[in-house]
Design a protein around this motif. Structure first.
Motif, PDB file in Angstrom:
ATOM      1  N   MET A   1       7.811  -4.398   3.978  1.00 22.78           N
ATOM      2  CA  MET A   1       6.985  -4.042   5.134  1.00 22.78           C
ATOM      3  C   MET A   1       5.860  -3.137   4.684  1.00 22.78           C
ATOM      4  SD  MET A   1       7.747  -5.542   7.884  1.00 22.78           S
ATOM      5  CE  MET A   1       6.755  -4.727   9.069  1.00 22.78           C
ATOM      6  N   PHE A   2       4.905  -3.021   5.575  1.00 23.93           N
ATOM      7  CA  PHE A   2       3.748  -2.187   5.291  1.00 23.93           C
ATOM      8  C   PHE A   2       4.063  -0.718   5.510  1.00 23.93           C
ATOM      9  CE2 PHE A   2       2.045  -6.176   7.054  1.00 23.93           C
ATOM     10  CZ  PHE A   2       1.465  -6.648   5.889  1.00 23.93           C
ATOM     11  N   GLN A   3       3.433   0.101   4.727  1.00 25.52           N
ATOM     12  CA  GLN A   3       3.534   1.533   4.937  1.00 25.52           C
ATOM     13  C   GLN A   3       2.193   1.998   5.476  1.00 25.52           C
ATOM     14  OE1 GLN A   3       4.781   3.541   1.426  1.00 25.52           O
ATOM     15  NE2 GLN A   3       6.719   2.453   1.318  1.00 25.52           N
ATOM     16  N   VAL A   4       2.216   2.504   6.670  1.00 22.12           N
ATOM     17  CA  VAL A   4       0.984   2.957   7.312  1.00 22.12           C
ATOM     18  C   VAL A   4       1.112   4.467   7.484  1.00 22.12           C
ATOM     19  CG1 VAL A   4      -0.557   2.650   9.286  1.00 22.12           C
ATOM     20  CG2 VAL A   4       0.859   0.748   8.507  1.00 22.12           C
ATOM     21  N   GLU A   5       0.983   5.174   6.349  1.00 26.10           N
ATOM     22  CA  GLU A   5       1.196   6.607   6.401  1.00 26.10           C
ATOM     23  C   GLU A   5       0.027   7.428   5.879  1.00 26.10           C
ATOM     24  OE1 GLU A   5       4.713   7.273   4.157  1.00 26.10           O
ATOM     25  OE2 GLU A   5       3.892   6.435   2.327  1.00 26.10           O
ATOM     26  N   SER A   6      -0.929   6.789   5.216  1.00 25.70           N
ATOM     27  CA  SER A   6      -2.061   7.550   4.700  1.00 25.70           C
ATOM     28  C   SER A   6      -2.981   7.958   5.852  1.00 25.70           C
ATOM     29  CB  SER A   6      -2.854   6.720   3.689  1.00 25.70           C
ATOM     30  OG  SER A   6      -3.540   5.677   4.350  1.00 25.70           O
ATOM     31  N   ARG A   7      -3.812   8.934   5.599  1.00 27.26           N
ATOM     32  CA  ARG A   7      -4.757   9.376   6.632  1.00 27.26           C
ATOM     33  C   ARG A   7      -5.685   8.238   7.046  1.00 27.26           C
ATOM     34  NH1 ARG A   7      -6.386  15.209   4.133  1.00 27.26           N
ATOM     35  NH2 ARG A   7      -4.389  16.207   4.546  1.00 27.26           N
ATOM     36  N   ALA A   8      -6.132   7.466   6.058  1.00 27.01           N
ATOM     37  CA  ALA A   8      -7.032   6.349   6.363  1.00 27.01           C
ATOM     38  C   ALA A   8      -6.334   5.309   7.238  1.00 27.01           C
ATOM     39  CB  ALA A   8      -7.521   5.710   5.064  1.00 27.01           C
ATOM     40  N   GLN A   9      -5.076   4.988   6.932  1.00 27.34           N
ATOM     41  CA  GLN A   9      -4.335   4.009   7.737  1.00 27.34           C
ATOM     42  C   GLN A   9      -4.126   4.515   9.159  1.00 27.34           C
ATOM     43  OE1 GLN A   9      -3.597   0.967   7.345  1.00 27.34           O
ATOM     44  NE2 GLN A   9      -3.418   0.556   5.185  1.00 27.34           N
ATOM     45  N   LEU A  24      -2.369  -6.280  12.303  1.00 25.41           N
ATOM     46  CA  LEU A  24      -1.822  -5.226  11.454  1.00 25.41           C
ATOM     47  C   LEU A  24      -2.019  -5.576   9.980  1.00 25.41           C
ATOM     48  CD1 LEU A  24      -0.252  -2.559  11.142  1.00 25.41           C
ATOM     49  CD2 LEU A  24       1.849  -3.919  11.235  1.00 25.41           C
ATOM     50  N   VAL A  25      -1.833  -6.835   9.627  1.00 28.91           N
ATOM     51  CA  VAL A  25      -2.055  -7.294   8.254  1.00 28.91           C
ATOM     52  C   VAL A  25      -3.502  -7.033   7.851  1.00 28.91           C
ATOM     53  CG1 VAL A  25      -2.116  -9.329   6.753  1.00 28.91           C
ATOM     54  CG2 VAL A  25      -0.223  -9.022   8.354  1.00 28.91           C
ATOM     55  N   VAL A  26      -4.438  -7.360   8.738  1.00 26.83           N
ATOM     56  CA  VAL A  26      -5.859  -7.138   8.471  1.00 26.83           C
ATOM     57  C   VAL A  26      -6.133  -5.648   8.302  1.00 26.83           C
ATOM     58  CG1 VAL A  26      -8.159  -7.258   9.507  1.00 26.83           C
ATOM     59  CG2 VAL A  26      -6.671  -9.256   9.532  1.00 26.83           C
ATOM     60  N   GLN A  27      -5.549  -4.827   9.154  1.00 23.81           N
ATOM     61  CA  GLN A  27      -5.751  -3.378   9.065  1.00 23.81           C
ATOM     62  C   GLN A  27      -5.312  -2.853   7.710  1.00 23.81           C
ATOM     63  OE1 GLN A  27      -3.891  -0.840  12.052  1.00 23.81           O
ATOM     64  NE2 GLN A  27      -3.394   0.554  10.397  1.00 23.81           N
ATOM     65  N   VAL A  28      -4.144  -3.270   7.255  1.00 26.13           N
ATOM     66  CA  VAL A  28      -3.638  -2.813   5.960  1.00 26.13           C
ATOM     67  C   VAL A  28      -4.539  -3.326   4.838  1.00 26.13           C
ATOM     68  CG1 VAL A  28      -1.698  -2.963   4.339  1.00 26.13           C
ATOM     69  CG2 VAL A  28      -1.279  -2.519   6.765  1.00 26.13           C
ATOM     70  N   ALA A  29      -5.024  -4.543   4.942  1.00 28.41           N
ATOM     71  CA  ALA A  29      -5.890  -5.114   3.906  1.00 28.41           C
ATOM     72  C   ALA A  29      -7.217  -4.380   3.810  1.00 28.41           C
ATOM     73  CB  ALA A  29      -6.128  -6.594   4.196  1.00 28.41           C
ATOM     74  N   ILE A  30      -7.707  -3.866   4.930  1.00 34.26           N
ATOM     75  CA  ILE A  30      -8.974  -3.126   4.910  1.00 34.26           C
ATOM     76  C   ILE A  30      -8.824  -1.854   4.076  1.00 34.26           C
ATOM     77  CG2 ILE A  30     -10.512  -1.709   6.328  1.00 34.26           C
ATOM     78  CD1 ILE A  30     -10.157  -3.771   8.543  1.00 34.26           C
ATOM     79  N   ILE A  31      -7.692  -1.202   4.179  1.00 30.52           N
ATOM     80  CA  ILE A  31      -7.494   0.090   3.528  1.00 30.52           C
ATOM     81  C   ILE A  31      -6.997  -0.039   2.095  1.00 30.52           C
ATOM     82  CG2 ILE A  31      -6.281   2.311   3.674  1.00 30.52           C
ATOM     83  CD1 ILE A  31      -8.222   1.819   5.997  1.00 30.52           C
ATOM     84  N   ARG A  32      -6.115  -0.979   1.813  1.00 30.50           N
ATOM     85  CA  ARG A  32      -5.518  -1.090   0.485  1.00 30.50           C
ATOM     86  C   ARG A  32      -6.143  -2.224  -0.302  1.00 30.50           C
ATOM     87  NH1 ARG A  32      -0.942   1.948  -0.075  1.00 30.50           N
ATOM     88  NH2 ARG A  32      -0.115   2.773   1.854  1.00 30.50           N
TER      89      ARG A  32
END
Length: 81
Positions: A1-9, A24-32
C-alpha cells in the motif's frame, strides 16, 4: 500500500479532490520519487476545468489521456518513445 505521510503528500491530500482509488494513485505518483510542482499544478487545474488539457504532440494523447496530458508513470514514458 501507499504511504502518504510526507509533508508533500499530506499537502497534496488537502489540495486534490479524490473520487476514486486511481486518484490516490495519481496523487502518489505526482510526489514520488520527487515532487514535480509543474505537473501538480497542471493536473489540478485540468481536473478542475480551469486549464485545458494539452499534449506536447497529438500522438501522445492515447498515452497521456487518463492523466490529463501529464506524464506520471514509467509505463507512460516507455510508450512515449
Amino acid at each position: 500500500m501507499f504511504q502518504v505521510e510526507s509533508r508533500a503528500q499530506m499537502a497534496c491530500c488537502r489540495a486534490m479532490l479524490r473520487s476514486s482509488f486511481y486518484d490516490l494513485v495519481v496523487q502518489v505518483a505526482i510526489i514520488r520519487p520527487a515532487h514535480c510542482w509543474k505537473n501538480d499544478a497542471s493536473l489540478h487545474a485540468a481536473r478542475q476545468g480551469k486549464e485545458a488539457v494539452a499534449y506536447a504532440h497529438p500522438s501522445l494523447k492515447p498515452v497521456l489521456k487518463r492523466t490529463l496530458g501529464v506524464p506520471l508513470f514509467q509505463e507512460q514514458l516507455l510508450r512515449m518513445r
